[in-house]
Design a protein around this motif. Structure first.
Motif, PDB file in Angstrom:
ATOM      1  N   THR A 126       3.021   5.471  -1.066  1.00  0.00           N
ATOM      2  CA  THR A 126       1.405   5.192  -0.694  1.00  0.00           C
ATOM      3  C   THR A 126       1.685   3.337   0.281  1.00  0.00           C
ATOM      4  O   THR A 126       0.635   3.380   1.071  1.00  0.00           O
TER       5      THR A 126
ATOM      6  N   ALA B  21      -3.079   2.683  -4.989  1.00  0.00           N
ATOM      7  CA  ALA B  21      -2.563   3.333  -3.372  1.00  0.00           C
ATOM      8  C   ALA B  21      -4.305   2.582  -2.832  1.00  0.00           C
ATOM      9  O   ALA B  21      -3.847   1.784  -1.164  1.00  0.00           O
ATOM     10  N   HIS B  22      -5.173   2.828  -3.168  1.00  0.00           N
ATOM     11  CA  HIS B  22      -6.608   1.937  -3.034  1.00  0.00           C
ATOM     12  C   HIS B  22      -6.583   0.165  -2.943  1.00  0.00           C
ATOM     13  O   HIS B  22      -7.397  -0.158  -2.271  1.00  0.00           O
TER      14      HIS B  22
ATOM     15  N   GLN C 204       1.480  11.454   1.293  1.00  0.00           N
ATOM     16  CA  GLN C 204       3.031  10.039   1.238  1.00  0.00           C
ATOM     17  C   GLN C 204       3.786  10.079   0.772  1.00  0.00           C
ATOM     18  O   GLN C 204       4.392   9.458   1.754  1.00  0.00           O
TER      19      GLN C 204
ATOM     20  N   ASN D 150      -3.337   8.026   1.466  1.00  0.00           N
ATOM     21  CA  ASN D 150      -2.688   7.473   1.057  1.00  0.00           C
ATOM     22  C   ASN D 150      -2.119   7.772  -0.486  1.00  0.00           C
ATOM     23  O   ASN D 150      -2.034   7.013  -1.403  1.00  0.00           O
TER      24      ASN D 150
ATOM     25  N   ARG E 113      -5.805  -7.946   6.667  1.00  0.00           N
ATOM     26  CA  ARG E 113      -6.476  -7.608   8.426  1.00  0.00           C
ATOM     27  C   ARG E 113      -7.656  -8.773   8.746  1.00  0.00           C
ATOM     28  O   ARG E 113      -8.312  -9.626   8.967  1.00  0.00           O
TER      29      ARG E 113
ATOM     30  N   ALA F 265      -7.040   3.353  -7.642  1.00  0.00           N
ATOM     31  CA  ALA F 265      -5.974   3.534  -7.896  1.00  0.00           C
ATOM     32  C   ALA F 265      -4.742   2.689  -7.326  1.00  0.00           C
ATOM     33  O   ALA F 265      -5.669   1.464  -6.568  1.00  0.00           O
TER      34      ALA F 265
ATOM     35  N   MET G 193      -6.655  -4.918   3.324  1.00  0.00           N
ATOM     36  CA  MET G 193      -7.871  -4.960   4.284  1.00  0.00           C
ATOM     37  C   MET G 193      -8.462  -6.200   4.321  1.00  0.00           C
ATOM     38  O   MET G 193      -8.669  -7.140   5.158  1.00  0.00           O
TER      39      MET G 193
ATOM     40  N   TRP H  50      -4.305  -0.448  -0.041  1.00  0.00           N
ATOM     41  CA  TRP H  50      -5.039  -0.334   1.351  1.00  0.00           C
ATOM     42  C   TRP H  50      -6.131  -1.780   0.783  1.00  0.00           C
ATOM     43  O   TRP H  50      -6.266  -2.383   2.092  1.00  0.00           O
TER      44      TRP H  50
ATOM     45  N   ARG I 163       4.549   9.578   4.366  1.00  0.00           N
ATOM     46  CA  ARG I 163       4.978   8.530   4.060  1.00  0.00           C
ATOM     47  C   ARG I 163       3.389   7.518   5.239  1.00  0.00           C
ATOM     48  O   ARG I 163       2.556   7.936   5.288  1.00  0.00           O
ATOM     49  N   GLU I 164       3.806   6.820   6.749  1.00  0.00           N
ATOM     50  CA  GLU I 164       3.296   6.122   6.969  1.00  0.00           C
ATOM     51  C   GLU I 164       2.319   7.698   8.041  1.00  0.00           C
ATOM     52  O   GLU I 164       1.117   7.143   8.339  1.00  0.00           O
TER      53      GLU I 164
ATOM     54  N   PRO J 134       3.228   2.670   3.162  1.00  0.00           N
ATOM     55  CA  PRO J 134       3.181   2.685   4.755  1.00  0.00           C
ATOM     56  C   PRO J 134       2.422   3.673   5.271  1.00  0.00           C
ATOM     57  O   PRO J 134       1.979   2.951   5.954  1.00  0.00           O
ATOM     58  N   ALA J 135       1.522   4.580   4.043  1.00  0.00           N
ATOM     59  CA  ALA J 135       0.924   5.417   3.943  1.00  0.00           C
ATOM     60  C   ALA J 135      -0.695   4.316   4.061  1.00  0.00           C
ATOM     61  O   ALA J 135      -1.527   4.024   5.166  1.00  0.00           O
ATOM     62  N   SER J 136      -0.734   3.576   3.640  1.00  0.00           N
ATOM     63  CA  SER J 136      -2.079   2.780   3.001  1.00  0.00           C
ATOM     64  C   SER J 136      -2.063   1.164   4.253  1.00  0.00           C
ATOM     65  O   SER J 136      -3.371   1.555   4.378  1.00  0.00           O
TER      66      SER J 136
ATOM     67  N   VAL K 122     -15.528   0.001  -0.937  1.00  0.00           N
ATOM     68  CA  VAL K 122     -14.384   0.588  -1.128  1.00  0.00           C
ATOM     69  C   VAL K 122     -14.496   1.731  -1.829  1.00  0.00           C
ATOM     70  O   VAL K 122     -13.069   2.445  -1.628  1.00  0.00           O
TER      71      VAL K 122
ATOM     72  N   ALA L 129      -0.935   2.531   7.556  1.00  0.00           N
ATOM     73  CA  ALA L 129      -1.653   2.831   8.948  1.00  0.00           C
ATOM     74  C   ALA L 129      -3.253   3.232   8.393  1.00  0.00           C
ATOM     75  O   ALA L 129      -3.647   3.269   8.925  1.00  0.00           O
ATOM     76  N   MET L 130      -3.448   3.650   7.337  1.00  0.00           N
ATOM     77  CA  MET L 130      -4.773   3.565   7.063  1.00  0.00           C
ATOM     78  C   MET L 130      -5.836   2.433   7.166  1.00  0.00           C
ATOM     79  O   MET L 130      -7.122   2.401   7.988  1.00  0.00           O
ATOM     80  N   CYS L 131      -5.338   1.415   7.397  1.00  0.00           N
ATOM     81  CA  CYS L 131      -5.470   0.579   7.793  1.00  0.00           C
ATOM     82  C   CYS L 131      -5.567  -0.112   9.316  1.00  0.00           C
ATOM     83  O   CYS L 131      -5.446  -1.562   9.684  1.00  0.00           O
TER      84      CYS L 131
END
Lengths: 449, 485, 449, 485
Positions: free
Chosen positions: B168, B134-135, A314, A324, B145, B132, B142, B138, A318-319, B170-172, B320, B174-176
């Motif tokens: 983290t 990032a967790h 990440q 993540n 959402r 953590a 969640m 997310w 990133r996305e 944007p990554a989180s 989670v 995306a995972m959502c």
């Protein structure tokens, strides 16, 4: 305030250098409406003695595992951890280091993690393992997501032998995505059949071995089925000591192996932190989540280690990253790795034998309990038992707790809506259980049933 | 001194754990997949193991060994009391699935910590289980959402994230299942409110904002930002990685935030352990409180109760992680919090900000400060001061190693060129900062005076000098193999 | 056997290099009549789990101080030790180092000991301190011997306020020498008078402050008396935390100060190991027993530390040494030094205040116990009480132990032949005692008296 | 990295221990000598303290960090289990003066360890309280002198001590009021029996002999020596510092020994801790058993009993220390003993002797071995191999430091010139020894090839290079002083 080195004189001198009148000045960017004028109405600072007393009081309200005949498993296992593990863990150079982004001053963590990756790959029979995930449950969810990414399919089949908490975590992880999870019903007898379930939409099948209710399976037929359908086989191992006695998932054809690593090095800790192990085939390494340590050389040509392949991660992608995840379970990985190093190949096998032996001994002794029957045909160090059609396993566990016996977990705790699981109790035995422990459990069961 | 790999140290037949010879038994119950042969792990004795890990540790730098001004990581002192109480058998030797009446003290730890986190942020609810930061992000997304879905606004799938955000974020998102839309910053390092407003719309689920932000600055317009976000029907997620700057001085609820994760391992002083474990409880506003994932602790009729499934009124979005959260981290964080108390926590954030401003003020003439002060808990510099010296930010960082310091964060945040981000934390003394300042000034002067060669050759005094990261990535060697393999 | 790295294959290969057939060959210098053919008939090796169980069982037979209202002192004091002390102590570089004979690889131990010496000199008010002795009792005996050596006199007067174990140790140490000890009778009221006892044959007077029964004395008159007679004043401090609130022996004129250092950093440990502190005047440094660390410079001119003035010691001077001591209490000195560093000047004073306050609070509460009277006029954190003419303090302590209260030490344990001490009980209170502890003691005393 | 003294780090008003503000109180009860003013100790915070001691430790070498072949010191691995059990609250948090019924488990530790020590040596009695080896020597001599006095032979005041003895031997004898008479050694490194016999006489109290001796050799004529000593009406004291060589292979009683101290911290693997603590229990023959000093443990009617005073039949010579012996060391030693067991202890001494002979055999061609093998647990070399190289034993030892090893013992025993005494112990692996052998051979070759300059400059890689011991002794600076002082 023992953790704060600045004195009033220091603060004054520093403000002078800064050119501020007070610390409040430094907070001038905070909207006035949001500033707190003074400490919140919460307790003030305390000395070590007072805090220690408060924690000792809270600890005293618990019945700790070491003070009771103890047969609980179901995803967290009690093993003897050698004294050296914790003493090495407490070394400040390990304990108080950050993620090893600066390899020149982090070769300790890096080499340790490289060894850890090697150990995990070895015991799981896989090519490559990452430097750890949060726990088995999240690792399992990440494995399903990775399988979807690799296969470009969206359907994840989750065996009824997978730990229900893992299945729930996986379902939650897929909840708002294109992916979907098909979780099979609980499988206390280990009779589940996948034939016909795996099809061209299946990204992966997720199984746990030994299963949640104890069953140990030969996964080769399932692996063949998956591969034939273009799906991956994800194998979850909740009790990695079993790998000393059971064929490795890698040898049986798994594509991704995830484990909960708590069994080695870490103790119980009320279930957290855990340690997610994550291993796969070389060909999938760039689809893998989590940090990886790789070998390289320094400018003098000497072998060394660095974080590598971080374009999956990440902080770079990133996305578009594979996950993540950032913080991992480095210290838990260290504990796991030290314990496994202390066991060695010889000790790892022997520990597994002792665990299986403890469970078979427990089964023998349980024959004295009328109406009780062991459900799975095969098991490692844990098995579900049926206490009789009218029995309520939760009530039994409760009654035995009052006698100071921690007698496994009632299946109804996980499956409250499944009445047929009400009499089912899940029992684990490890090398820590004495004959006397087992006799007390049997006597206790005889009394309350 | 070189240290071999354990695989090179082993001696078949050695043992560091004496286990009894198992009684003979058949494998009848083991099923049809017994392992054939010994697992190929090396055998070592205890003296070898202890020495191996002791020596490895000596190749590491930690807070215990020196100043660790790594920006955005809050490398503060890890209290020893926390390690002691975390090892009390009555807390460490507990199984998560014991009958609840046998773990009332453990549930009290979770409940008490939750109480503090809610009180310190002013938020009504907290999800304790994220493992953590990032967790936790997310988890917060969640909940957001879930709330939108619950309101029938499941179409909101765009998340606004400043360019300066941690990866983290944007990554989180995306995972959502969200898409990410970047928003730009102003010259002064803050979010461009006008640009933000322009991006808001009916498909926006939330704004993710770090505050204090990754440039070490407080978002001055945060109240207006929150109002705009809420006005557009979206929620406001705050990345709490930098919470250490404002604990006890600002209540998160007063800023209009709906969700924020708290990195216990940063703000509340639990050890980073070379990469983890952390813990990322996420505080939630009233709008999101119903969606807290299982399990959570409530006060029940017969004491504390761990809710693991559905329950009236609650709409948990799921689970989670495996069990009830990072309990071992909770114990440590709570010990820290109770040690510091309300007054101490406020003093800590005050000192953290003071220390950072002291670095900024002391170094701004020699290094190039990216923004004017005051900063919050960290001071950001860029590489303008290295212009034409041939020395890069990386070189400068490596040179600090030879002076006995862990480098600052390099090249982050991305919004300035060649960033050097320094976070001293409140647990460093003025004496330490003064020494550090002198060294950094000395290095800056040396760079400007043409000492580029020395910088390129740094570090010299480490067990390894600069390592070839390209080689590592090009031909990955990710595990030990025997010569035969 | 987890501590032995050699494998059978190693042993064989090494014997080949040596040119021996078997390990037995290497023992050929042992007279055959003295050789053992095999292991002695004693238990065989055991795993950690088994050994840990055995120790846990033995530990379970004891009532530990933390599990009871606790008022025992009499030379060993219970204080709160900060968690950092033990965690730093466990660092292998401190724990597994030998005596710092090779200064280049021992600067850690050496600098720590230099700091320790400085701390001890500071709190005792003396010029110089050594790097530790076994314990307070042996340090006290060594001080008497040193005083005889300095004064070239042989008579040692030991106050009745000196801990009886120390007095016994001192007497034993002089037993077969030219020196003689004159131990005064026990002095529970602190009324002892030295006038007329000190004469031209007196090498030294040994006093303890606070005294064994609690009395705190101004030693200046006694110091003057000694010095007038050409004798030395040796002051023993059994509870060094008292030095935060009581004038230092150095400031009161002591020539040698010895302490038991257990109070700081170390915990109780059933009384051993202890930590002997030993301090004196500069002019006597070459007559001092024990190891000394001194500051020096290396070939590059950088400040560093070495063992020094070792011509006083047995390994150089053999039978002419100032003492036979070799092993000291280095690790205990480290614990003491870390704890004292953590306290600092501010905390050291405050700790002493809290201790004295606890004792005065206890005295107040004890007023509720009929017939009980506190004996000494002055005290720090400990005082003797008289339970009434017919009371047997030993029986009282015994009865309270059955109630889970550890209520001090009966004087009769030390002075079995002194009937007038039968009702005397010695009670200590420290910062670790809560109000509730004190109330339980008082209630217990009211019940059994 | 330099590390300041704590006195230079302090910052008045800092605190690393939070203590409550004491309630106001008068000093009425404190007597007439209250302290005036604050004690002049520096104030530090916990982060500073932890970092200070961590950094200091990094300037030390320990068994955990590398091979420590220091002859006569038995630097073997310190088991971690021992540290763990020693910290069990039920053993660590006990006061020595608790009622005996509340410490039966602690007395069991002492009694069980005593049983093992007696069984391993074949001796009927043991004095458990001596605090260290030298203290144990003195205890044994006190018992001997008491026995002589008891028999009316108080005139025996001469003690025979070989020239090669540890300095503690003559010093202990002197502290017992004895005079010391040295006896010479033979060419083969053993006591000269004839010379010994010539020295025996009616004024001899005892012989003090180290066995295996300080040259690492077993005294082959020890049985004859014992007979001669006893024949002269004297007792035979054995310095047990080197007991590790023969545990489980030789019973001390079978050698005719009357008293021997056992360094628990050497033979039974408890940590040396940079100088101690140790423990020196002294086993005694039937002739001396009655004189065991108080306190000691006996089996009584109501369990184990700690005898602290006179008792029928016993003639304790007094008390040797404050309480009941080095209990914390006992716990560790017993954990080691029970872990090793009878078979393991015998294997340990066998491996210790094997390792030493392997060093001797591997290095005898490059270094000059002082005596032919077999040796026992240590290998002795002298400096003949350095003849004409300009390199001294000291230089050689310092050069080993740069190679990552702790030097061997130098210049002891005194009976050979420029001694180098190496004791590898049984807890070193063959791999470690092989690397060490290669390094030593390399250094020897370098010395012979004229590399004297390098040796003189060693060590180079340590925090300090050679330190000026003469300066330290000439103008002693033994404590920190402010500039003003």
């Amino acid at each position: 305030m023992r953790y704060l080195p600045l004195t009033e004189a220091d603060r004054r001198a520093m403000l002078d250098v800064i050119g501020a009148k007070s610390v409040d000045d430094l907070f001038r960017d905070v909207p006035p409406s949001a500033r707190l004028a003074g400490p919140l109405p919460l307790p003030s600072h305390q000395g070590e003695m007072e805090v220690e007393r408060a924690f000792t009081r809270m600890a005293g309200k618990n019945l700790s595992a070491g003070c009771a005949p103890f047969f609980i498993g179901a995803g967290v296992y009690r093993h003897h951890v050698p004294a050296a593990v914790d003493q090495l863990l407490l070394r400040g150079e390990f304990l108080t280091a950050y993620t090893p982004y600066q390899p020149e001053v982090s070769q300790g963590t890096l080499q340790m993690l490289f060894e850890f990756q090697s150990q995990v790959a070895t015991i799981t029979g896989m090519d490559v393992a990452n430097a750890s995930m949060y726990d088995g449950a999240t690792a399992c969810a990440e494995a399903a997501i990775m399988a979807c990414r690799i296969t470009k399919r969206n359907r994840v089949i989750v065996s009824g032998g997978v730990h229900p908490h893992y299945a729930e975590t996986l379902e939650t992880s897929l909840r708002f995505t294109e992916m979907e999870a098909d979780v099979l019903p609980p499988d206390p007898l280990g009779m589940e059949d996948m034939i016909g379930r795996v099809d061209s939409k299946t990204a992966c099948v997720v199984v746990q071995n030994p299963g949640f209710f104890g069953t140990v399976r030969d996964l080769r037929p399932l692996a063949a089925l998956c591969h034939e359908a273009g799906a991956l086989l994800v194998v979850m191992v909740a009790e990695p000591t079993s790998l000393g006695l059971i064929e490795s998932p890698g040898a049986m054809g798994a594509d991704i192996v995830v484990c909960e690593g708590q069994s080695l090095g870490m103790g119980l800790n009320f279930g957290g932190p855990g340690l997610g192990l994550f291993a796969t085939r070389d060909k999938y390494v760039r689809q893998m989540p989590g940090r990886l340590v790789g070998q390289t050389a320094d400018v003098d040509g000497r072998r060394g280690w660095v974080l590598t392949l971080s374009t999956r991660e990440q902080h770079i992608r990133r996305e578009k990253a594979t996950s993540n995840i950032c913080t991992n379970s480095g210290l838990c990985a260290l504990a796991f790795s030290i314990h496994l190093t202390m066991l060695g190949g010889t000790g790892f096998g022997r520990l597994a034998e002792l665990n299986h032996l403890a469970a078979t001994r427990l089964e023998q002794k349980l024959r004295a309990v009328k109406g009780l029957r062991v459900l799975p045909q095969s098991y490692y160090n844990e098995f579900a038992v049926h206490l009789g059609d009218d029995a309520d396993a939760a009530a039994v566990v409760d009654a035995l707790a009052d006698k100071g016996i921690l007698a496994g977990v009632p299946a109804s705790r996980f499956y409250p809506t499944w009445p047929e699981l009400k009499p089912v109790l899940i029992l684990a035995a490890t090398e820590t259980n004495t004959e006397d422990d087992m006799d007390r459990l049997v006597a206790g069961l005889q009394e309350v049933l | 001194i070189e240290e071999k790999l354990i695989f090179e140290l082993g001696n078949p037949g050695s043992v560091a754990v004496d286990l009894p010879e198992p009684a003979p038994f058949d494998l009848e119950r083991l099923g049809d997949a017994p392992r054939r042969g010994r697992v190929a792990l090396p055998d070592l004795s205890e003296p070898q193991v202890v020495r191996h890990y002791t020596r490895l540790s000596q190749k590491n730098y930690g807070i215990d060994t020196g100043f660790y001004p790594l920006g955005s990581c809050t490398m503060k002192h890890n209290p020893r009391l926390s390690e002691k109480v975390a090892r009390l058998p009555g807390l460490a030797d507990l199984h998560p699935l014991q009958p609840q009446k046998t773990v009332q003290g453990a549930l009290e730890v979770i409940d008490t910590l939750a109480h503090w986190l809610k009180a310190l942020t002013g938020m009504p609810a907290v999800a304790m289980s994220p493992a953590a930061g990032a967790h936790g992000e997310w988890c917060g997304l969640m909940a957001i959402r879930s709330a939108h879905e619950d309101k029938g606004e499941g179409h909101r799938k765009r998340v606004l994230v400043p360019e300066s955000a941690h990866g983290t974020n944007p990554a989180s998102a995306a995972m959502c299942g969200y898409t990410v839309d970047p928003i730009p910053a102003l010259e002064n390092g803050r979010v461009d409110l006008a640009a933000l407003k322009a991006k808001l719309g009916p498909d926006v689920a939330c704004l993710m904002l770090t505050n204090p932000n990754t440039c070490g600055l407080f978002e001055t317009e945060i109240v207006e930002i929150a109002a705009a976000v809420h006005g557009a029907g979206a929620y406001f997620y705050c990345d709490g990685a930098n919470f250490n700057a404002i604990v006890g001085r600002v209540k998160i609820a007063d800023l209009g935030i709906d969700a924020m994760h708290i990195n216990l391992h940063k703000t509340f002083a639990t050890p980073h352990g070379g990469g983890g474990p952390g813990a990322g409880p996420t505080v939630l506003s009233a709008a999101l409180a119903a969606f807290v994932p299982v399990p959570y602790v409530v006060h029940g009729a017969s004491g504390l109760e761990l809710v693991e499934g559905k329950r009236d009124g609650a709409k948990p979005f799921g689970r989670v992680k495996g069990f009830h959260g990072q309990f071992g981290v909770f114990v440590r964080a709570l010990a820290y919090i109770q040690s510091m108390g309300s007054d101490g926590l406020r003093q800590a954030s005050s000192d953290a900000v003071l220390n950072a401003n002291y670095l900024l003020a002391s170094l701004k003439d020699e290094l190039s400060a990216s923004f004017d002060g005051p900063c919050m808990h960290e001071a950001l510099f860029d590489d303008r001061f290295l212009k034409d010296t041939g020395v890069t930010t990386l070189d400068f960082a490596k040179a600090m190693i030879d002076e006995g310091y862990h480098p600052m964060t390099m090249y982050f945040p991305l919004v300035v060129h060649g960033a050097l981000l320094m976070e001293p934390t409140e647990t460093e003394s003025k004496d330490t900062l003064d020494q550090f300042i002198a060294v950094v000034k000395g290095l800056a002067a040396k760079a400007k005076a043409g000492g580029v060669e020395d910088f390129k050759a740094a570090p010299r005094l480490t067990p390894r000098r600069r390592l070839d990261e390209t080689l590592a990535a090009r031909s990955p060697v990710l595990r030990w193999k025997t010569a035969a393999e």
